[in-house]
Motif scaffolding. Structure first.
Motif, PDB file in Angstrom:
ATOM      1  N   PHE A  50     -17.600  95.258  36.690  1.00  0.00           N
ATOM      2  CA  PHE A  50     -17.791  96.541  37.359  1.00  0.00           C
ATOM      3  C   PHE A  50     -19.265  96.973  37.400  1.00  0.00           C
ATOM      4  CE2 PHE A  50     -13.870  96.463  34.841  1.00  0.00           C
ATOM      5  CZ  PHE A  50     -12.933  96.512  35.846  1.00  0.00           C
ATOM      6  N   GLY A  51     -20.173  96.049  37.193  1.00  0.00           N
ATOM      7  CA  GLY A  51     -21.546  96.477  37.001  1.00  0.00           C
ATOM      8  C   GLY A  51     -21.625  97.258  35.697  1.00  0.00           C
ATOM      9  N   ARG A  52     -22.324  98.370  35.709  1.00  0.00           N
ATOM     10  CA  ARG A  52     -22.406  99.208  34.512  1.00  0.00           C
ATOM     11  C   ARG A  52     -21.832 100.597  34.784  1.00  0.00           C
ATOM     12  NH1 ARG A  52     -26.085  97.026  30.687  1.00  0.00           N
ATOM     13  NH2 ARG A  52     -26.736  99.068  29.906  1.00  0.00           N
ATOM     14  N   THR A  53     -20.835 100.651  35.675  1.00  0.00           N
ATOM     15  CA  THR A  53     -20.274 101.922  36.099  1.00  0.00           C
ATOM     16  C   THR A  53     -18.814 102.037  35.690  1.00  0.00           C
ATOM     17  OG1 THR A  53     -21.752 101.997  38.009  1.00  0.00           O
ATOM     18  CG2 THR A  53     -19.819 103.417  38.086  1.00  0.00           C
ATOM     19  N   PHE A  54     -18.431 103.194  35.197  1.00  0.00           N
ATOM     20  CA  PHE A  54     -17.036 103.479  34.877  1.00  0.00           C
ATOM     21  C   PHE A  54     -16.742 104.927  35.264  1.00  0.00           C
ATOM     22  CE2 PHE A  54     -19.540 104.609  31.226  1.00  0.00           C
ATOM     23  CZ  PHE A  54     -18.915 105.703  30.644  1.00  0.00           C
ATOM     24  N   GLY A  55     -15.488 105.319  35.174  1.00  0.00           N
ATOM     25  CA  GLY A  55     -15.106 106.663  35.576  1.00  0.00           C
ATOM     26  C   GLY A  55     -14.704 107.516  34.390  1.00  0.00           C
ATOM     27  N   LEU A  83     -26.332 103.763  30.506  1.00  0.00           N
ATOM     28  CA  LEU A  83     -27.789 103.675  30.421  1.00  0.00           C
ATOM     29  C   LEU A  83     -28.248 102.898  29.198  1.00  0.00           C
ATOM     30  CD1 LEU A  83     -28.795 107.331  31.396  1.00  0.00           C
ATOM     31  CD2 LEU A  83     -28.467 105.342  32.893  1.00  0.00           C
ATOM     32  N   ASP A  84     -27.543 103.073  28.103  1.00  0.00           N
ATOM     33  CA  ASP A  84     -27.980 102.430  26.862  1.00  0.00           C
ATOM     34  C   ASP A  84     -26.768 102.255  25.954  1.00  0.00           C
ATOM     35  OD1 ASP A  84     -30.071 101.443  25.058  1.00  0.00           O
ATOM     36  OD2 ASP A  84     -29.563 103.177  23.839  1.00  0.00           O
ATOM     37  N   ALA A  85     -26.729 101.170  25.213  1.00  0.00           N
ATOM     38  CA  ALA A  85     -25.657 100.913  24.258  1.00  0.00           C
ATOM     39  C   ALA A  85     -26.271 100.357  22.980  1.00  0.00           C
ATOM     40  CB  ALA A  85     -24.632  99.944  24.839  1.00  0.00           C
ATOM     41  N   ARG A  86     -25.984 101.006  21.864  1.00  0.00           N
ATOM     42  CA  ARG A  86     -26.506 100.556  20.573  1.00  0.00           C
ATOM     43  C   ARG A  86     -25.362 100.014  19.732  1.00  0.00           C
ATOM     44  NH1 ARG A  86     -27.860 103.082  15.503  1.00  0.00           N
ATOM     45  NH2 ARG A  86     -27.152 105.102  16.288  1.00  0.00           N
ATOM     46  N   PRO A  87     -25.336  98.694  19.461  1.00  0.00           N
ATOM     47  CA  PRO A  87     -24.262  98.124  18.646  1.00  0.00           C
ATOM     48  C   PRO A  87     -24.318  98.658  17.215  1.00  0.00           C
ATOM     49  CG  PRO A  87     -25.447  96.421  19.870  1.00  0.00           C
ATOM     50  CD  PRO A  87     -26.263  97.672  19.963  1.00  0.00           C
ATOM     51  N   LEU A  88     -23.152  98.869  16.646  1.00  0.00           N
ATOM     52  CA  LEU A  88     -23.009  99.358  15.283  1.00  0.00           C
ATOM     53  C   LEU A  88     -22.089  98.409  14.518  1.00  0.00           C
ATOM     54  CD1 LEU A  88     -22.422 103.150  16.087  1.00  0.00           C
ATOM     55  CD2 LEU A  88     -24.553 102.105  15.281  1.00  0.00           C
ATOM     56  N   PRO A  89     -22.019  98.535  13.207  1.00  0.00           N
ATOM     57  CA  PRO A  89     -21.105  97.675  12.435  1.00  0.00           C
ATOM     58  C   PRO A  89     -19.668  97.820  12.911  1.00  0.00           C
ATOM     59  CG  PRO A  89     -22.636  98.810  10.974  1.00  0.00           C
ATOM     60  CD  PRO A  89     -22.838  99.402  12.337  1.00  0.00           C
ATOM     61  N   GLU A  90     -18.879  96.760  12.677  1.00  0.00           N
ATOM     62  CA  GLU A  90     -17.453  96.718  12.981  1.00  0.00           C
ATOM     63  C   GLU A  90     -17.167  96.805  14.478  1.00  0.00           C
ATOM     64  OE1 GLU A  90     -15.813  99.866  10.694  1.00  0.00           O
ATOM     65  OE2 GLU A  90     -16.243  98.913   8.762  1.00  0.00           O
ATOM     66  N   VAL A  96     -25.137 105.889  25.759  1.00  0.00           N
ATOM     67  CA  VAL A  96     -25.634 107.018  26.540  1.00  0.00           C
ATOM     68  C   VAL A  96     -25.296 106.742  28.000  1.00  0.00           C
ATOM     69  CG1 VAL A  96     -27.646 108.366  27.247  1.00  0.00           C
ATOM     70  CG2 VAL A  96     -27.501 107.473  24.913  1.00  0.00           C
ATOM     71  N   THR A  97     -24.703 107.709  28.659  1.00  0.00           N
ATOM     72  CA  THR A  97     -24.305 107.556  30.045  1.00  0.00           C
ATOM     73  C   THR A  97     -24.817 108.741  30.861  1.00  0.00           C
ATOM     74  OG1 THR A  97     -22.202 108.783  29.938  1.00  0.00           O
ATOM     75  CG2 THR A  97     -22.185 106.506  29.181  1.00  0.00           C
ATOM     76  N   ARG A  98     -24.800 108.575  32.164  1.00  0.00           N
ATOM     77  CA  ARG A  98     -25.180 109.669  33.063  1.00  0.00           C
ATOM     78  C   ARG A  98     -24.210 109.732  34.238  1.00  0.00           C
ATOM     79  NH1 ARG A  98     -29.411 112.789  33.419  1.00  0.00           N
ATOM     80  NH2 ARG A  98     -30.580 111.509  31.952  1.00  0.00           N
ATOM     81  N   GLY A  99     -23.773 110.957  34.565  1.00  0.00           N
ATOM     82  CA  GLY A  99     -22.874 111.153  35.686  1.00  0.00           C
ATOM     83  C   GLY A  99     -23.552 110.850  37.009  1.00  0.00           C
ATOM     84  N   VAL A 100     -22.805 110.279  37.945  1.00  0.00           N
ATOM     85  CA  VAL A 100     -23.382 109.872  39.226  1.00  0.00           C
ATOM     86  C   VAL A 100     -22.651 110.507  40.401  1.00  0.00           C
ATOM     87  CG1 VAL A 100     -24.058 107.931  40.684  1.00  0.00           C
ATOM     88  CG2 VAL A 100     -24.110 107.691  38.196  1.00  0.00           C
TER      89      VAL A 100
END
Length: 234
Positions: A50-55, A83-90, A96-100
């Protein structure tokens, strides 16, 4: 303008039901920990489906939507870009997302993927009638003034700024509302309104009301930065 009989093109978006409303141009940080939405983030990061887009679609009641109660979703939602994804444990993520863009939800697929898939059509604003164009500058000034009064009462000066003077008419009401902690019902109403002029009237009225409440209670809302972990169904 396209002919009225031109068929609208439907698209498929992965859905993230939330107990909040995302507006176009607004940022939305989320903490992802449930397996199906962790998989969604992985799929978005690879961009393979889906690219980097979701609803993002607001839930009418409660916090969770399963296969047996998809009707609890609002009909109008907003697409979001990752816009950005920071992996965390587990396997968790902070994203971070932005409405389009606004969309109408036409159908929901509960079986193809671990998360919901929506068939959507994107919605454009209705043109401002020529007879109403002369009042648009008054509506803009009124809405901006209401925004300044609200933010002056609610935030420190460094925590907000007025939208630029050249912001497109259709986007202005969303940007004004993004700085303010409006009730979910208000945000959904703004999202559904397709007249830019009526949206400006609505946001001005809402901000006047909220400023009055703040003044009467002599209290300020929790800073927006405290809402980095939005409650979600995952």
């Amino acid at each position: 303008m396209a002919p009225r009989n031109v068929a609208r093109v439907a698209e498929t978006l992965p859905l993230f039901p939330l107990g909040t409303v995302l507006l176009p141009g607004a940022s939305l940080p989320l903490h992802i920990f449930e397996p199906r939405y962790r998989q969604l983030v992985v799929d978005l990061m690879t961009g393979s489906l889906f690219g980097r887009t979701f609803g993002v679609v607001c839930i009418k009641e409660g916090w969770e939507v399963g296969a047996d109660n998809v009707r609890s979703l609002q009909d109008i939602g907003c697409s979001a870009d990752l816009l950005d994804a920071r992996p965390l444990p587990e396997g968790r993520f902070d994203i971070v997302t932005r409405g389009v863009r606004r969309f109408r939800l036409l159908d929901v697929d509960t079986t193809t993927a671990p998360y919901l898939l929506g068939t959507v059509e994107y919605l454009e604003d209705a043109p401002v009638p020529e007879a109403a164009l002369e009042v648009v500058p008054l509506l803009e000034r009124g809405a901006r003034a209401a925004h300044e009064r609200y933010c002056g009462a609610a935030w420190h000066q460094e925590d907000w700024s007025s939208p630029a003077s050249d912001v497109e008419l259709g986007a202005l009401s969303y940007l004004l509302a993004a700085d303010c902690l409006l009730p979910v019902e208000d945000r959904q109403r703004l999202l559904e309104e397709r007249s830019p002029a009526r949206r400006l009237r609505l946001v001005r009225r809402m901000l006047h009301r909220e400023t009055g409440i703040l003044s009467a209670l002599k209290a300020v809302p929790v800073p927006l930065t405290e809402f980095g972990h939005v409650p979600s169904p995952n």
